[in-house]
Design an enzyme around this catalytic site. Structure first.
Site, PDB file in Angstrom:
ATOM      1  N   HIS A 260      -3.867 -14.150  -6.068  1.00  0.00           N
ATOM      2  CA  HIS A 260      -2.904 -13.121  -5.691  1.00  0.00           C
ATOM      3  C   HIS A 260      -2.360 -13.379  -4.304  1.00  0.00           C
ATOM      4  O   HIS A 260      -3.115 -13.410  -3.338  1.00  0.00           O
ATOM      5  CB  HIS A 260      -3.603 -11.765  -5.743  1.00  0.00           C
ATOM      6  CG  HIS A 260      -2.704 -10.591  -5.544  1.00  0.00           C
ATOM      7  ND1 HIS A 260      -1.404 -10.540  -5.990  1.00  0.00           N
ATOM      8  CD2 HIS A 260      -2.922  -9.398  -4.923  1.00  0.00           C
ATOM      9  CE1 HIS A 260      -0.865  -9.378  -5.672  1.00  0.00           C
ATOM     10  NE2 HIS A 260      -1.758  -8.674  -5.016  1.00  0.00           N
TER      11      HIS A 260
ATOM     12  N   SER B 176       1.628  -7.728  -1.879  1.00  0.00           N
ATOM     13  CA  SER B 176       1.393  -6.921  -3.056  1.00  0.00           C
ATOM     14  C   SER B 176       2.219  -5.625  -2.985  1.00  0.00           C
ATOM     15  O   SER B 176       3.429  -5.677  -2.823  1.00  0.00           O
ATOM     16  CB  SER B 176      -0.110  -6.645  -3.177  1.00  0.00           C
ATOM     17  OG  SER B 176      -0.463  -6.223  -4.466  1.00  0.00           O
TER      18      SER B 176
ATOM     19  N   ASP C 285      -0.147 -15.560 -10.563  1.00  0.00           N
ATOM     20  CA  ASP C 285      -0.684 -14.388  -9.863  1.00  0.00           C
ATOM     21  C   ASP C 285      -1.147 -13.374 -10.904  1.00  0.00           C
ATOM     22  O   ASP C 285      -0.381 -12.978 -11.780  1.00  0.00           O
ATOM     23  CB  ASP C 285       0.415 -13.775  -8.989  1.00  0.00           C
ATOM     24  CG  ASP C 285      -0.108 -12.702  -8.037  1.00  0.00           C
ATOM     25  OD1 ASP C 285      -0.889 -11.849  -8.488  1.00  0.00           O
ATOM     26  OD2 ASP C 285       0.287 -12.720  -6.867  1.00  0.00           O
TER      27      ASP C 285
END
Length: 514
Positions: free
Chosen positions: A480, A224, A452
């Site tokens: 994710h 991320s 995602d």
């Protein structure tokens, strides 16, 4: 508030908020996309920085096979002889023939790498753990590394509960007032640290850690926001890269409010995937059997919570308004395994009880049962606001929200208005919208998941194309990030690259796991 965070599975409501996620970012909030302008690459340390690079790390046992230590870095890299701060680390020693250290970052910004490191046995494969010391660290301003603290638990409750879909001038004024109060509190309590918590400084810290760990090249897994941290590192230190895996990638060239809009659309896509899956389960709480009909039911639920807060059985006095409901819905969208929890929570919410959704919102914000918070909310905003040039006019957020809700009706308002504190931030941003190329670096693997919710696949495509040696690895899946999510295709490709430096074929798309 934009949301970028690492992989984690929400516990069932019965387990409560004590089983916190490994990391996160606040508010429907923010990843950062920019590196410092007019800064030369920092490939070689200056003589003034050499003492930091040559420092010895004193490791001590900290339970369950882990060792903990602390590294010293300058608060301001332009004045290395000035004040120093500590970076906390945790490592799980390699179980076999050691290749070196593997640094990991869970995302956020604001996610604790110490907590993520504690989960190393589930985060990394046994094959990787055999050959690398797994090292987690809290970036500057986060967790145990000179944490930024701005507000009390009750003040953060009030901030998180601000009406992030303001319908009247009075509600807009309240959002502006609350956002300014957040920024002012950080300016009052963390003024000295705020200018120095940007991603470029954290990347320089990583190079100090690399050297202190005894590695000639950095091996790194970032998820991320951690992909942005890794990309900035590679751009600053391309010749110091050994192997970087950037999973759930962020595109550093996308402007802030456009990034918000794209992320809001990503949540809508994930929500539709959840609904399609829900119809295949007998416990699906929607009366409609079409995605469009279920979306309308959710719209009605949000309007209901906006007008009359849902029931809260936790006894903490919080009103479960629309903002808390949205946070509660967003949280389990990160993990396909958590979708049954969301089905149950929505079933209760349709009957007027929002407690389960509130529990999940607490997990996202890392709010403890006693009402206290970790510092991830403050760190998230502080890093975002210094990394990226957000608009200074509140009207820009109103206009952005009005456009975002046209294509992301359930999340556009919340993601867009959540960045408003940056309009009032007491420290000038040091970043710019620009591509990161890391010219001269060896192959860097960029991983993207097709559905995602937080970091859309197009961002992985963007980052991989910008990096001069970027290699795109895709996963046709939900949730994710991709590594460690059940795809043997992704896991094998990443493991082979980390260990043998053999990247996957450019553009490989791993099939959906059924």
């Amino acid at each position: 508030m934009k949301i970028f965070r690492s992989r984690r599975v929400p516990p069932t409501p019965a387990r409560g908020a004590a089983a916190a996620f490994l990391a996160l970012a606040l508010a429907v909030t923010g990843c950062t996309h920019a590196q410092e302008e007019a800064k030369p690459r920092a490939e070689a340390p200056t003589p003034a920085l050499q003492p930091f690079y040559s420092q010895h790390l004193d490791w001590k046992d900290c339970g369950d096979g882990f060792q903990c230590s602390r590294a010293e870095v300058p608060l301001d890299y332009s004045a290395p002889s000035g004040e120093k701060i500590g970076i906390s680390l945790i490592r799980l020693p390699a179980t076999g023939k050691r290749v070196g250290s593997l640094l990991i970052n869970p995302g956020g910004p604001g996610g604790s790498g110490i907590q993520y490191g504690r989960a190393a046995r589930s985060v990394l494969s046994a094959k990787v753990r055999s050959q690398f010391d797994i090292v987690g660290f809290d970036p500057r301003g986060v967790g145990e590394s000179s944490p930024i603290r701005c507000m009390s638990g009750s003040e953060l409750d009030a901030y998180a509960g601000l009406d992030a879909s303001p319908d009247t001038p009075a509600e807009v004024a309240a959002m502006e007032k609350g956002s300014k109060a957040f920024a002012d509190a950080c300016g009052a309590k963390a003024a000295q640290l705020l200018p120095h918590v940007g991603t470029a400084d954290a990347a320089r810290d990583m190079d100090v850690l690399r050297a202190a760990l005894g590695d000639s090249g950095l091996t790194y897994l970032g998820k991320s926001y951690g992909t942005y941290l890794g990309a900035v590192y590679a751009d600053l230190f391309p010749k110091k890269v050994r192997a970087l895996v950037l999973d759930g990638a962020v595109d550093p060239s996308v402007p802030a409010l456009k990034s918000n809009e794209t992320q809001a659309v990503g949540f809508e896509v994930a929500l539709k995937a959840f609904l399609q899956d829900c119809f295949e389960d007998g416990a699906c709480p929607f009366s409609s059997r079409t995605v469009e009909g279920a979306m309308d039911e959710l719209t009605a639920l949000l309007k209901k919570a906006d007008a009359h807060p849902l029931k809260n059985t936790l006894g903490d006095g919080r009103e479960i308004n629309e903002s808390w409901v949205v946070l509660g819905i967003v949280t389990p969208l990160y993990e396909r395994q958590a979708w049954p929890v969301l089905r149950q929570a929505l079933g209760h919410a349709f009957n007027g009880d929002g407690t389960d959704l509130l529990r999940m919102a607490d997990l996202m914000l890392d709010r403890k049962p006693d009402g206290s918070y970790s510092n991830q909310t403050e760190a998230n905003m502080a890093i975002n606001c210094v990394d990226h040039p957000y608009p200074k006019e509140p009207s820009a957020y109103a206009e952005g929200a009005a456009e975002a809700v046209k294509i992301a009706p359930h999340f556009g308002n919340f993601v867009m208005w959540g960045s408003l504190p940056c309009a009032y931030w007491p420290v000038a941003p040091k970043g710019a919208d620009k591509k990161l190329t890391a010219a001269g670096a060896p192959p860097i693997v960029v991983v993207g998941t097709s559905r995602d919710p937080a970091t859309p696949y197009e961002w992985a495509e963007g980052l991989a194309s910008q990096l001069s040696s970027g290699v795109l690895l895709g996963y046709d899946g939900d949730g994710h990030t991709a590594y460690g999510m059940g795809s043997t295709c992704v896991d094998k490709a990443v493991d082979d690259y980390l260990i043998s430096l053999k990247p996957p074929k450019q553009g490989t798309m791993c099939p959906k796991v059924t």
